[in-house]
Design an enzyme around this catalytic site. Structure first.
Site, PDB file in Angstrom:
ATOM      1  N   GLY A   1      26.532  78.356  48.199  1.00 43.47           N
ATOM      2  CA  GLY A   1      27.820  79.044  48.067  1.00 43.47           C
ATOM      3  C   GLY A   1      28.968  78.062  48.195  1.00 43.47           C
ATOM      4  N   ALA A   2      29.895  78.144  47.235  1.00 47.39           N
ATOM      5  CA  ALA A   2      31.031  77.224  47.191  1.00 47.39           C
ATOM      6  C   ALA A   2      32.343  77.985  47.248  1.00 47.39           C
ATOM      7  CB  ALA A   2      30.952  76.378  45.924  1.00 47.39           C
TER       8      ALA A   2
ATOM      9  N   GLY B   1      35.221  79.723  50.124  1.00 41.66           N
ATOM     10  CA  GLY B   1      35.915  79.117  51.255  1.00 41.66           C
ATOM     11  C   GLY B   1      34.972  78.758  52.393  1.00 41.66           C
ATOM     12  N   ALA B   2      34.012  79.620  52.697  1.00 36.60           N
ATOM     13  CA  ALA B   2      33.109  79.356  53.816  1.00 36.60           C
ATOM     14  C   ALA B   2      32.209  78.152  53.519  1.00 36.60           C
ATOM     15  CB  ALA B   2      32.259  80.594  54.104  1.00 36.60           C
TER      16      ALA B   2
ATOM     17  N   PHE C   1      51.121  92.642  57.936  1.00 36.62           N
ATOM     18  CA  PHE C   1      49.914  93.118  57.251  1.00 36.62           C
ATOM     19  C   PHE C   1      49.325  94.265  58.056  1.00 36.62           C
ATOM     20  CE2 PHE C   1      46.918  91.857  53.903  1.00 36.62           C
ATOM     21  CZ  PHE C   1      47.748  91.100  53.102  1.00 36.62           C
TER      22      PHE C   1
ATOM     23  N   ASP D   1      23.505  88.349  47.131  1.00 31.40           N
ATOM     24  CA  ASP D   1      22.255  87.571  46.970  1.00 31.40           C
ATOM     25  C   ASP D   1      21.750  86.968  48.285  1.00 31.40           C
ATOM     26  OD1 ASP D   1      22.796  88.135  44.353  1.00 31.40           O
ATOM     27  OD2 ASP D   1      23.047  86.065  43.708  1.00 31.40           O
TER      28      ASP D   1
ATOM     29  N   GLN E   1      34.012  98.398  53.706  1.00 34.27           N
ATOM     30  CA  GLN E   1      35.438  98.730  53.662  1.00 34.27           C
ATOM     31  C   GLN E   1      35.922  99.127  52.276  1.00 34.27           C
ATOM     32  OE1 GLN E   1      38.799  95.590  54.092  1.00 34.27           O
ATOM     33  NE2 GLN E   1      38.894  96.855  55.921  1.00 34.27           N
TER      34      GLN E   1
ATOM     35  N   HIS F   1      39.363  99.441  50.338  1.00 42.40           N
ATOM     36  CA  HIS F   1      40.770  99.048  50.401  1.00 42.40           C
ATOM     37  C   HIS F   1      41.577 100.164  49.748  1.00 42.40           C
ATOM     38  CE1 HIS F   1      44.443  96.840  49.670  1.00 42.40           C
ATOM     39  NE2 HIS F   1      43.976  95.773  50.261  1.00 42.40           N
TER      40      HIS F   1
ATOM     41  N   LEU G   1      42.414  94.880  42.626  1.00 40.46           N
ATOM     42  CA  LEU G   1      43.155  94.995  43.876  1.00 40.46           C
ATOM     43  C   LEU G   1      44.660  94.789  43.715  1.00 40.46           C
ATOM     44  CD1 LEU G   1      42.261  95.386  46.878  1.00 40.46           C
ATOM     45  CD2 LEU G   1      42.962  93.020  47.170  1.00 40.46           C
TER      46      LEU G   1
ATOM     47  N   GLU H   1      47.485  94.293  50.009  1.00 39.47           N
ATOM     48  CA  GLU H   1      48.183  94.971  51.093  1.00 39.47           C
ATOM     49  C   GLU H   1      49.555  94.327  51.342  1.00 39.47           C
ATOM     50  OE1 GLU H   1      45.401  96.197  54.258  1.00 39.47           O
ATOM     51  OE2 GLU H   1      46.727  95.079  55.560  1.00 39.47           O
TER      52      GLU H   1
ATOM     53  N   ARG I   1      43.039  99.647  57.070  1.00 40.12           N
ATOM     54  CA  ARG I   1      42.590 100.133  55.758  1.00 40.12           C
ATOM     55  C   ARG I   1      41.724 101.377  55.823  1.00 40.12           C
ATOM     56  NH1 ARG I   1      41.344  94.068  53.462  1.00 40.12           N
ATOM     57  NH2 ARG I   1      43.545  93.587  53.170  1.00 40.12           N
TER      58      ARG I   1
ATOM     59  N   HIS J   1      35.676  97.127  48.854  1.00 34.94           N
ATOM     60  CA  HIS J   1      36.320  95.831  48.997  1.00 34.94           C
ATOM     61  C   HIS J   1      35.542  94.820  49.824  1.00 34.94           C
ATOM     62  CE1 HIS J   1      39.673  93.081  48.938  1.00 34.94           C
ATOM     63  NE2 HIS J   1      39.819  93.119  50.250  1.00 34.94           N
TER      64      HIS J   1
ATOM     65  N   GLU K   1      31.649  86.022  54.155  1.00 37.05           N
ATOM     66  CA  GLU K   1      31.451  87.467  54.002  1.00 37.05           C
ATOM     67  C   GLU K   1      29.980  87.880  54.076  1.00 37.05           C
ATOM     68  OE1 GLU K   1      33.822  89.343  50.974  1.00 37.05           O
ATOM     69  OE2 GLU K   1      32.710  91.228  51.144  1.00 37.05           O
TER      70      GLU K   1
ATOM     71  N   ARG L   1      37.432  95.676  58.939  1.00 36.42           N
ATOM     72  CA  ARG L   1      38.140  94.400  58.996  1.00 36.42           C
ATOM     73  C   ARG L   1      39.633  94.590  58.764  1.00 36.42           C
ATOM     74  NH1 ARG L   1      40.082  90.849  55.238  1.00 36.42           N
ATOM     75  NH2 ARG L   1      38.971  91.627  53.396  1.00 36.42           N
TER      76      ARG L   1
ATOM     77  N   SER M   1      39.547  87.956  56.795  1.00 31.29           N
ATOM     78  CA  SER M   1      38.370  87.353  56.172  1.00 31.29           C
ATOM     79  C   SER M   1      38.621  85.879  55.887  1.00 31.29           C
ATOM     80  CB  SER M   1      37.985  88.057  54.878  1.00 31.29           C
ATOM     81  OG  SER M   1      36.925  87.347  54.279  1.00 31.29           O
TER      82      SER M   1
HETATM   83  C1  LIG Z   1      40.575  90.708  45.141  1.00 26.56           C
HETATM   84  C2  LIG Z   1      40.355  90.276  46.563  1.00 26.56           C
HETATM   85  C3  LIG Z   1      41.441  89.923  47.364  1.00 26.56           C
HETATM   86  C4  LIG Z   1      41.243  89.524  48.686  1.00 26.56           C
HETATM   87  N1  LIG Z   1      42.322  89.178  49.450  1.00 26.56           N
HETATM   88  C5  LIG Z   1      42.124  88.729  50.725  1.00 26.56           C
HETATM   89  C6  LIG Z   1      43.213  88.291  51.525  1.00 26.56           C
HETATM   90  O1  LIG Z   1      44.362  88.242  51.094  1.00 26.56           O
HETATM   91  N2  LIG Z   1      42.970  87.902  52.793  1.00 26.56           N
HETATM   92  C7  LIG Z   1      41.703  87.907  53.318  1.00 26.56           C
HETATM   93  O2  LIG Z   1      41.540  87.533  54.482  1.00 26.56           O
HETATM   94  N3  LIG Z   1      40.654  88.305  52.565  1.00 26.56           N
HETATM   95  C8  LIG Z   1      40.836  88.703  51.288  1.00 26.56           C
HETATM   96  N4  LIG Z   1      39.753  89.082  50.540  1.00 26.56           N
HETATM   97  C9  LIG Z   1      38.400  88.903  51.067  1.00 26.56           C
HETATM   98  C10 LIG Z   1      38.014  87.427  51.002  1.00 26.56           C
HETATM   99  O3  LIG Z   1      38.596  86.832  49.873  1.00 26.56           O
HETATM  100  C11 LIG Z   1      36.514  87.216  50.917  1.00 26.56           C
HETATM  101  O4  LIG Z   1      35.860  87.979  51.887  1.00 26.56           O
HETATM  102  C12 LIG Z   1      36.176  85.746  51.155  1.00 26.56           C
HETATM  103  O5  LIG Z   1      36.961  84.926  50.321  1.00 26.56           O
HETATM  104  C13 LIG Z   1      34.708  85.456  50.962  1.00 26.56           C
HETATM  105  O6  LIG Z   1      34.500  84.068  51.010  1.00 26.56           O
HETATM  106  P1  LIG Z   1      33.041  83.464  51.021  1.00 26.56           P
HETATM  107  O7  LIG Z   1      33.179  81.983  51.093  1.00 26.56           O
HETATM  108  O8  LIG Z   1      32.244  84.136  52.066  1.00 26.56           O
HETATM  109  O9  LIG Z   1      32.401  83.913  49.632  1.00 26.56           O
HETATM  110  P2  LIG Z   1      32.898  83.759  48.099  1.00 26.56           P
HETATM  111  O10 LIG Z   1      34.221  83.144  47.985  1.00 26.56           O
HETATM  112  O11 LIG Z   1      32.658  85.064  47.469  1.00 26.56           O
HETATM  113  O12 LIG Z   1      31.869  82.704  47.528  1.00 26.56           O
HETATM  114  C14 LIG Z   1      30.493  82.995  47.358  1.00 26.56           C
HETATM  115  C15 LIG Z   1      29.804  81.772  46.806  1.00 26.56           C
HETATM  116  O13 LIG Z   1      28.401  81.976  46.829  1.00 26.56           O
HETATM  117  C16 LIG Z   1      27.839  81.575  45.614  1.00 26.56           C
HETATM  118  N5  LIG Z   1      26.606  82.350  45.412  1.00 26.56           N
HETATM  119  C17 LIG Z   1      26.431  83.689  45.562  1.00 26.56           C
HETATM  120  N6  LIG Z   1      25.154  84.018  45.286  1.00 26.56           N
HETATM  121  C18 LIG Z   1      24.509  82.870  44.956  1.00 26.56           C
HETATM  122  C19 LIG Z   1      23.178  82.546  44.555  1.00 26.56           C
HETATM  123  N7  LIG Z   1      22.240  83.485  44.428  1.00 26.56           N
HETATM  124  N8  LIG Z   1      22.885  81.246  44.288  1.00 26.56           N
HETATM  125  C20 LIG Z   1      23.839  80.285  44.388  1.00 26.56           C
HETATM  126  N9  LIG Z   1      25.109  80.539  44.751  1.00 26.56           N
HETATM  127  C21 LIG Z   1      25.433  81.816  45.043  1.00 26.56           C
HETATM  128  C22 LIG Z   1      28.901  81.824  44.574  1.00 26.56           C
HETATM  129  O14 LIG Z   1      28.718  81.015  43.450  1.00 26.56           O
HETATM  130  C23 LIG Z   1      30.176  81.460  45.363  1.00 26.56           C
HETATM  131  O15 LIG Z   1      30.406  80.076  45.254  1.00 26.56           O
HETATM  132  C24 LIG Z   1      39.935  89.482  49.212  1.00 26.56           C
HETATM  133  C25 LIG Z   1      38.851  89.821  48.414  1.00 26.56           C
HETATM  134  C26 LIG Z   1      39.057  90.232  47.112  1.00 26.56           C
HETATM  135  C27 LIG Z   1      37.855  90.649  46.304  1.00 26.56           C
END
Ligand SMILES: Cc1cc2nc3c(=O)[nH]c(=O)nc-3n(C[C@H](O)[C@H](O)[C@H](O)COP(=O)(O)OP(=O)(O)OC[C@H]3O[C@@H](n4cnc5c(N)ncnc54)[C@H](O)[C@@H]3O)c2cc1C
Length: 575
Positions: free
Chosen positions: A12-13, A15-16, A116, A217, A236, A238, A248, A251, A282, A348, A379, A390, A395
């Protein structure tokens, strides 16, 4: 067969994953695998902001932030983890600033902050300005900034590799198996540490803000291995998705002063949350919208209400909410400075996920025993800082704080741990899964099963739930899982076979939907985002506990573990 060896693998690439990679790759040989090109991860879609008690615009402190997080999560939050998150949020935001993230600024040059939902001054007295933002493109800026830093630091990326299996040996993680999307070739990645940072699972619902790729996944891959998932009944909704499309509207639109109105133009949130009004958490706002709709107070008898920004200065809308302005113009042909925006709640965020401790180590039982070498953050993980619901902006805090902690923990682990040998024939289960799909002579089609799952989940397991619907939903899932056994692929090619990948994703969604509904059926109370019409009250005596779901035969076995309560005893939740 291609085998690659690293100290640590991060799946996963978003933010986390990127935050973890930045930390871990300082001292260890790390590879990041992503089914998407990194900057397409859903983090890039985050709009409104990242919460941290910087106190730039008015008095604030991490303890108030922690209180709001715990109360917002309806007291199912693990308070030791929330304390860490709210304290380290401040440092994490400054770290992002120093990496070059272009936050909006106050006149004195400090990072600008806006109100918020659910974020308050002094334990609920009034809304507080806590969300740090870059217009309504905060996630985009975070993702780009972190990716730049990873490139600068020489992190190895395997882009467009779809992970379908976790490898373990001697009770420890030792790698993953992935399909290279461009070639269809199977690759084995062998390592001492493995982190999942695979994001959410909102695609189990029809109306969702989530990208097409958010199919849970990582959660499903671990669950298939017999590992538990935590608190999956909490999903959740939204309040403000564009009507029928789910796209979306942040908020932050209400943070900047936007108001929700029912069919007769009434600002109905005044009746549901007299203090915070449109900035209540929410879960409450989504329920309020549903109640208005049930009472026949939708717009023109339809199942939507309005978001009203027309009283805001056009300059505010254009400068602080440019992206949502663009969405509303593009998808609805409306001008938010003049027109009311039709909205409905949209699926959401998954509060539940892979259980971890506050170092992002995956824990595999009721006693929180960690599995050596296995980590999860973002997430897909449940640490649990969001409890039953949340708060907005939390997040992005979660992904940077626990991504960083997980990256550090993994880097330390791989320095002293021995590399476990690969299990015999590591690719066999993945290959069997693929062969079965290619050799099937059935007649079922992935897209149809998915469509039915999404529509039924929306109807029976969304904002409000009752026993009869949940039971029916379990039968439907059972039926869809049978149909899945006869899925036939039309595309038998190896290169960019998206149908194959969608088949994996559908299987994951079916499994996660089954866990969600089973846990929702067993939780006979209403708490946070889980709202049972037949059990409308929160029941701390029986349900102030986390659920853990394990696969058992074709069904789900549930078990429970206690919530960590340190500073704040559960109270009635009024806003
Ligand atoms: C429209 C929208 C607006 C939002 N706004 C906010 C906000 O303002 N503030 C806030 O706090 N939160 C917000 N959120 C929530 C927040 O953005 C997400 O919860 C958070 O960014 C998730 O980050 P992550 O690194 O966990 O996963 P993601 O950013 O979803 O990244 C997942 C990664 O996993 C990889 N991956 C997945 N499955 C596989 C697989 N089988 N094999 C290889 N790679 C895989 C993908 O390629 C991707 O790189 C928002 C969410 C959405 C949908």
């Amino acid at each position: 067969m291609a085998t690659h060896q690293f100290d640590g693998i991060i799946v996963g690439a978003g933010g986390a994953g990127l935050m973890a990679a930045l930390q871990a790759s300082k001292t260890a040989k790390i590879a990041v695998l992503s089914k998407l090109y990194p900057t397409r991860s859903h983090t890039g879609a985050a709009q409104g902001g990242i919460g941290a008690a910087l106190g730039n615009s008015e008095e604030d402190n991490w303890e108030w932030h922690m209180f709001d997080t715990v109360k917002g999560g309806d007291y199912l939050v693990d308070q030791d983890a929330a304390e860490i998150m709210c304290q380290e949020a401040v440092e994490a935001v400054y770290e992002l600033e120093h990496m070059g993230l272009p936050f909006n600024r106050n006149a004195d040059g400090t990072i600008a902050q806006r109100p918020f939902g659910g974020h308050t001054r002094d334990h609920g007295k009034a809304p507080v300005r806590r969300s740090c933002y870059a217009a309504d493109r905060t996630g985009h800026m975070i993702l780009q900034t972190l990716y730049q830093q990873c490139i600068k630091q020489g992190v190895t990326f395997f882009n467009e590799y779809h992970v379908i299996d976790l490898l373990t040996n001697n009770g420890a993680a030792c790698g993953v198996v992935a399909v290279e999307i461009a070639t269809g070739e199977i690759h084995t990645f062998h390592s001492k540490g493995v982190m999942f940072a695979t994001g959410g699972s909102g695609r189990m619902f029809k109306i969702t803000s989530n990208a097409l790729t958010l199919t849970g996944d990582g959660m499903a891959v671990l669950y298939r291995k017999g590992l538990p998932l935590e608190d999956m009944e909490f999903f959740q909704f939204h309040p403000t998705g564009i009507y029928k499309m789910g796209i979306l509207i942040t908020e932050a639109a209400r943070g900047e002063g936007g108001i929700l109105r029912n069919g007769s133009g009434e600002r109905f949130m005044e009746r549901y949350a007299p203090t915070l009004k449109d900035l209540a958490p929410r879960d409450m706002v989504s329920r309020a919208i549903h109640q208005e709709l049930r009472a026949g107070k939708g717009v023109n008898g339809k199942d939507y209400v309005h978001l009203d920004l027309t009283h805001l200065p056009a300059k505010t809308i254009h400068e602080k909410l440019p992206d949502i302005t663009d969405f509303v113009e593009t998808y609805m042909g409306l001008d938010p400075t003049k027109d009311l925006i039709p909205i409905q709640p949209t699926a959401h965020y998954a509060m539940g996920g892979i259980p971890t401790n506050s170092n992002a180590e995956v824990v595999i039982d009721e006693k929180n025993t960690p599995m050596p070498g296995l980590y999860a953050a973002g997430e897909c993980a449940c640490v649990s800082v969001h409890g039953a619901n949340r708060l907005g902006t939390n997040s992005l805090v979660d992904i940077v704080v626990f991504g960083r902690r997980g990256g550090k923990a993994m880097a330390q682990f791989v320095q002293k741990a021995a590399l476990q040998p690969l299990p015999a024939d590591p690719e066999a289960p993945a290959r069997a899964r693929i062969d079965k799909l290619f050799n099937s002579t059935g007649t079922e089609v992935v897209a149809r099963i998915r469509e039915e799952l999404q529509a039924e989940m929306m109807d029976k397991a969304s904002v409000y739930r009752i026993e009869a619907d949940l039971k029916k939903m379990l039968e439907i899932i059972e039926h869809l899982k049978k149909k899945y056994e006869s899925v036939r692929l039309i595309d038998h090619g190896k290169k960019f076979n998206m149908e194959l990948l969608e088949a994996f994703e559908l299987e994951h969604l079916l499994q996660l939907a089954q866990v969600t509904v089973t846990a929702a059926l067993a939780r006979k109370e209403s708490r946070g985002a889980h709202s049972r019409d037949d059990y409308p009250k929160r029941d701390d005596a029986n349900f102030l506990k986390h659920s853990l779901a394990y696969p058992e035969g074709s069904g789900v076995r549930l078990s429970y573990k206690p919530v960590s309560i340190t500073r704040f005893q559960p109270q009635e939740r009024k806003y």
